[in-house]
Design a protein around this motif. Structure first.
Motif, PDB file in Angstrom:
ATOM      1  N   ALA A 185      -7.415  -0.471  -4.851  1.00  0.00           N
ATOM      2  CA  ALA A 185      -6.699  -1.208  -5.892  1.00  0.00           C
ATOM      3  C   ALA A 185      -6.210  -2.549  -5.364  1.00  0.00           C
ATOM      4  CB  ALA A 185      -5.523  -0.373  -6.399  1.00  0.00           C
ATOM      5  N   MET A 186      -5.756  -2.590  -4.124  1.00  0.00           N
ATOM      6  CA  MET A 186      -5.331  -3.862  -3.540  1.00  0.00           C
ATOM      7  C   MET A 186      -6.500  -4.828  -3.425  1.00  0.00           C
ATOM      8  SD  MET A 186      -3.625  -4.742   0.151  1.00  0.00           S
ATOM      9  CE  MET A 186      -1.942  -4.619  -0.448  1.00  0.00           C
ATOM     10  N   VAL A 187      -7.642  -4.319  -2.990  1.00  0.00           N
ATOM     11  CA  VAL A 187      -8.824  -5.172  -2.864  1.00  0.00           C
ATOM     12  C   VAL A 187      -9.223  -5.717  -4.232  1.00  0.00           C
ATOM     13  CG1 VAL A 187     -11.296  -5.149  -2.326  1.00  0.00           C
ATOM     14  CG2 VAL A 187      -9.662  -4.058  -0.763  1.00  0.00           C
ATOM     15  N   ALA A 188      -9.138  -4.878  -5.244  1.00  0.00           N
ATOM     16  CA  ALA A 188      -9.511  -5.305  -6.594  1.00  0.00           C
ATOM     17  C   ALA A 188      -8.568  -6.368  -7.128  1.00  0.00           C
ATOM     18  CB  ALA A 188      -9.545  -4.099  -7.530  1.00  0.00           C
ATOM     19  N   ASP A 189      -7.321  -6.357  -6.694  1.00  0.00           N
ATOM     20  CA  ASP A 189      -6.322  -7.316  -7.177  1.00  0.00           C
ATOM     21  C   ASP A 189      -5.859  -8.215  -6.027  1.00  0.00           C
ATOM     22  OD1 ASP A 189      -4.881  -8.450  -9.219  1.00  0.00           O
ATOM     23  OD2 ASP A 189      -3.208  -7.033  -9.090  1.00  0.00           O
ATOM     24  N   TRP A 190      -6.794  -8.557  -5.164  1.00  0.00           N
ATOM     25  CA  TRP A 190      -6.483  -9.291  -3.934  1.00  0.00           C
ATOM     26  C   TRP A 190      -5.838 -10.644  -4.215  1.00  0.00           C
ATOM     27  CZ3 TRP A 190      -5.745  -8.223   0.905  1.00  0.00           C
ATOM     28  CH2 TRP A 190      -5.833  -9.213   1.883  1.00  0.00           C
ATOM     29  N   ASP A 191      -6.326 -11.330  -5.207  1.00  0.00           N
ATOM     30  CA  ASP A 191      -5.794 -12.665  -5.495  1.00  0.00           C
ATOM     31  C   ASP A 191      -4.314 -12.590  -5.850  1.00  0.00           C
ATOM     32  OD1 ASP A 191      -6.393 -15.531  -5.819  1.00  0.00           O
ATOM     33  OD2 ASP A 191      -5.825 -15.168  -7.901  1.00  0.00           O
TER      34      ASP A 191
ATOM     35  N   LEU B 201       0.822  -1.215   0.000  1.00  0.00           N
ATOM     36  CA  LEU B 201       0.000   0.000   0.000  1.00  0.00           C
ATOM     37  C   LEU B 201       0.855   1.264   0.000  1.00  0.00           C
ATOM     38  CD1 LEU B 201      -2.722  -1.065   2.596  1.00  0.00           C
ATOM     39  CD2 LEU B 201      -3.004  -0.836   0.119  1.00  0.00           C
ATOM     40  N   GLY B 202       2.164   1.109   0.220  1.00  0.00           N
ATOM     41  CA  GLY B 202       3.046   2.264   0.288  1.00  0.00           C
ATOM     42  C   GLY B 202       3.154   2.865   1.670  1.00  0.00           C
ATOM     43  N   HIS B 203       2.785   2.094   2.687  1.00  0.00           N
ATOM     44  CA  HIS B 203       2.829   2.583   4.067  1.00  0.00           C
ATOM     45  C   HIS B 203       4.012   1.945   4.795  1.00  0.00           C
ATOM     46  CE1 HIS B 203       1.625   3.054   8.330  1.00  0.00           C
ATOM     47  NE2 HIS B 203       0.972   4.114   7.896  1.00  0.00           N
ATOM     48  N   GLY B 204       4.899   2.753   5.359  1.00  0.00           N
ATOM     49  CA  GLY B 204       6.031   2.213   6.097  1.00  0.00           C
ATOM     50  C   GLY B 204       7.166   1.807   5.182  1.00  0.00           C
ATOM     51  N   PRO B 205       8.128   1.044   5.720  1.00  0.00           N
ATOM     52  CA  PRO B 205       9.312   0.685   4.941  1.00  0.00           C
ATOM     53  C   PRO B 205       8.991  -0.272   3.802  1.00  0.00           C
ATOM     54  CG  PRO B 205       9.292  -0.516   7.013  1.00  0.00           C
ATOM     55  CD  PRO B 205       8.171   0.474   7.091  1.00  0.00           C
ATOM     56  N   ALA B 206       9.754  -0.175   2.721  1.00  0.00           N
ATOM     57  CA  ALA B 206       9.583  -1.089   1.589  1.00  0.00           C
ATOM     58  C   ALA B 206       9.910  -2.510   2.028  1.00  0.00           C
ATOM     59  CB  ALA B 206      10.493  -0.669   0.443  1.00  0.00           C
ATOM     60  N   TYR B 207       9.215  -3.470   1.445  1.00  0.00           N
ATOM     61  CA  TYR B 207       9.454  -4.872   1.789  1.00  0.00           C
ATOM     62  C   TYR B 207      10.792  -5.324   1.217  1.00  0.00           C
ATOM     63  CZ  TYR B 207       8.892  -9.896   2.163  1.00  0.00           C
ATOM     64  OH  TYR B 207       9.091 -11.222   2.470  1.00  0.00           O
ATOM     65  N   ASP B 208      11.567  -6.012   2.060  1.00  0.00           N
ATOM     66  CA  ASP B 208      12.886  -6.508   1.662  1.00  0.00           C
ATOM     67  C   ASP B 208      12.985  -7.961   2.099  1.00  0.00           C
ATOM     68  OD1 ASP B 208      15.540  -7.073   1.210  1.00  0.00           O
ATOM     69  OD2 ASP B 208      16.311  -5.234   2.112  1.00  0.00           O
ATOM     70  N   ALA B 209      12.726  -8.869   1.160  1.00  0.00           N
ATOM     71  CA  ALA B 209      12.682 -10.294   1.488  1.00  0.00           C
ATOM     72  C   ALA B 209      14.006 -10.806   2.038  1.00  0.00           C
ATOM     73  CB  ALA B 209      12.280 -11.098   0.251  1.00  0.00           C
TER      74      ALA B 209
ATOM     75  N   LEU C  28      -7.087   8.010   4.506  1.00  0.00           N
ATOM     76  CA  LEU C  28      -7.937   8.910   3.722  1.00  0.00           C
ATOM     77  C   LEU C  28      -7.226   9.344   2.446  1.00  0.00           C
ATOM     78  CD1 LEU C  28      -9.545  11.213   6.435  1.00  0.00           C
ATOM     79  CD2 LEU C  28     -10.769   9.711   4.843  1.00  0.00           C
ATOM     80  N   ALA C  29      -5.931   9.643   2.582  1.00  0.00           N
ATOM     81  CA  ALA C  29      -5.165  10.112   1.419  1.00  0.00           C
ATOM     82  C   ALA C  29      -4.851   8.990   0.440  1.00  0.00           C
ATOM     83  CB  ALA C  29      -3.870  10.776   1.889  1.00  0.00           C
ATOM     84  N   HIS C  30      -4.907   7.735   0.890  1.00  0.00           N
ATOM     85  CA  HIS C  30      -4.520   6.602   0.050  1.00  0.00           C
ATOM     86  C   HIS C  30      -5.655   5.589  -0.097  1.00  0.00           C
ATOM     87  CE1 HIS C  30      -0.656   8.332   1.285  1.00  0.00           C
ATOM     88  NE2 HIS C  30      -0.167   7.821   0.168  1.00  0.00           N
ATOM     89  N   GLN C  31      -6.855   6.060  -0.001  1.00  0.00           N
ATOM     90  CA  GLN C  31      -7.992   5.159  -0.128  1.00  0.00           C
ATOM     91  C   GLN C  31      -7.983   4.440  -1.475  1.00  0.00           C
ATOM     92  OE1 GLN C  31     -11.690   6.672   1.363  1.00  0.00           O
ATOM     93  NE2 GLN C  31     -12.937   5.433  -0.033  1.00  0.00           N
ATOM     94  N   ALA C  32      -7.569   5.136  -2.515  1.00  0.00           N
ATOM     95  CA  ALA C  32      -7.526   4.516  -3.843  1.00  0.00           C
ATOM     96  C   ALA C  32      -6.535   3.358  -3.881  1.00  0.00           C
ATOM     97  CB  ALA C  32      -7.158   5.552  -4.894  1.00  0.00           C
TER      98      ALA C  32
END
Length: 448
Positions: free
Chosen positions: A362-368, A202-210, A354-358
């Motif tokens: 988008a995540m919900v739409a591409d949940w799978d 979602l762009g919240h917090g640190p980027a994922y680093d496997a 609120l600022a990133h509701q879209a």
């Protein structure tokens, strides 16, 4: 037998793969490593002082604090408790005042004492050697500390220890339950990592680093054998447990966030500890609480997954007044200062949503597609590891004072505690997070 990664090898591998600004931590784990490590520290750093929580830590060679004080030239010992200590601002201020400036702080104690020492070293410009007295948590090594601020559990930036010493001569003398708690803390990592992936997507917090979590995730099959070592006080197994905990702690410090090892299950645990601060009797070890809470978090994932796949849920963020009322209702019994502290964290997250509701839509739409990136166990798979490890399952397993009502409150309120994004936040903005759904999850976990 699953190979347990050496934390120093994890650091070397990350350096080779291009990670910069990794800590120069000297990690000593194994049998009888204490004396040489302290000797090396005293030759590198001056003006030592020991910070202790007053626990009766011993090795076959005698009491740990007494041995170290003598080895360090009869240095002063600051005892902050009588076996336990509270990591609040008052205790930190006392430690800072008594330590002074530019010293070598040698902490001898459990995770809470080590958190205090890391903050104290940072605020006093001191070096720090952490002597780990149990395999209870993964935070001995990270440059993050959990403090109680205005009655709320908060993670703050502290300082990397210069050295971490996990001597199995000390670890084998720790209560088996404390060492087992470290297994519990590790068992929650897959859920925490999944919630980190969720927030990062979602762009919240640190980027994922496997790369920083792969060594710990790969070692998850070893948890039952590490739990047996905790039960049996087996030195080599406890050293392996300390190594894996250190690897998990490193992941948090490297990322600059607790996200690689702390998700909604840790928020539930923090709330349980906050509640017990107002009750008689001690809280259960943190690692035991997060194990019980992970069983709930995994069921929240199922709730969200079921909702998205069976309906067309709308993403809605509650208005400010409703959100403020929810925080006050959740925490008013803990005091007005705690309400304000929690509202500060949650309101920032609400504004972000609120600022990133879209982005959430988008995540919900591409949940799978998103869920295919996760390596999340089912509740049943998690329970197999828990049962094999002898970890607690239900609220009642945690001891006196724990029941389903307390667990319900902590789960229901967990997203309101802090700014971090969790699977509970997704359930909330999808409109399916309620008293009814939280109670149904508690009931389902009780039967499982």
């Amino acid at each position: 037998m699953t190979a347990i990664p050496e934390p120093n090898a994890i650091l070397a591998s990350l350096r080779d793969s291009g990670h910069a600004d990794l800590p120069a931590v000297d990690i000593r784990i194994g049998a009888s490593v204490l004396d040489d490590a302290i000797k090396d520290a005293s030759s590198s750093f001056s003006d030592p002082v020991i910070l202790s929580d007053g626990g009766p830590y011993r090795t076959p060679a005698g009491p740990v604090v007494d041995r170290l004080a003598e080895q360090l030239g009869d240095c002063p010992v600051i005892q902050l408790g009588t076996g336990t200590v509270r990591a609040d601002e008052e205790t930190v201020e006392r430690a800072v005042a008594e330590v002074g400036h530019d010293r070598l702080v040698v902490s001898v104690g459990a995770g809470t004492l080590t958190d205090i020492a890391k903050v104290t070293a940072q605020r006093t410009g001191s070096h720090h050697v952490a002597v780990q007295t149990a395999c209870s948590i993964n935070g001995f090594i990270a440059d993050r500390s959990v403090l109680v601020i205005a009655g709320a559990k908060r993670t703050v930036v502290s300082r990397w220890p210069d050295k971490l010493i996990a001597d199995s001569d000390i670890l084998t003398a720790a209560p088996a339950g404390l060492n087992l708690a470290g297994v519990g803390d590790l068992s929650t990592v897959p859920n925490a990592v999944a919630e980190w992936q969720l927030a990062a997507a979602l762009g919240h917090g640190p980027a994922y680093d496997a790369a920083v979590v792969e060594p710990v995730l790969a070692a998850m099959p070893a948890l039952p054998s590490l739990a047996k070592a905790a039960h049996d006080a087996e030195p080599d197994g406890l050293a392996d447990l300390a190594r894996l905990l250190a690897g998990s702690g490193l992941s948090m410090g490297i990322v600059g966030s607790t996200a690689p090892a702390s998700g909604s299950e840790h928020a539930v645990s923090h709330l349980l500890e906050m509640a017990f601060a107002h009750r008689p009797g001690p809280a259960a070890p943190h690692g035991m609480q997060v194990t019980v809470a992970t069983r709930l978090a995994l069921r929240v994932w199922q709730l969200v997954d079921r909702t998205i796949r069976s309906t067309r849920p709308q993403v809605r963020v509650a208005d400010e007044a409703t959100s403020r009322d929810a925080v006050e209702h959740a925490f008013i019994e803990l005091g007005a200062k705690t309400v304000e502290e929690c509202w500060t964290g949650y309101s920032a997250k609400r504004s972000w949503l609120l600022a990133h509701q879209a982005d959430v839509e988008a995540m919900v739409a591409d949940w799978d597609a998103f869920t295919r990136t996760l390596a999340l166990p089912t509740p049943e798979q998690f329970d197999e590891v828990s049962h094999a490890s002898g970890l607690p399952i239900r609220a009642g397993d945690l001891g006196p004072g724990y029941d389903d009502d307390l667990l319900f409150w902590a789960l229901r309120s967990s997203h309101l505690l802090r700014e971090r994004m969790s699977i509970v936040d997704v359930a909330d903005v999808l409109g399916v997070w309620s008293d009814e759904t939280a109670r149904s999850i508690i009931a389902d976990a009780e039967e499982g």
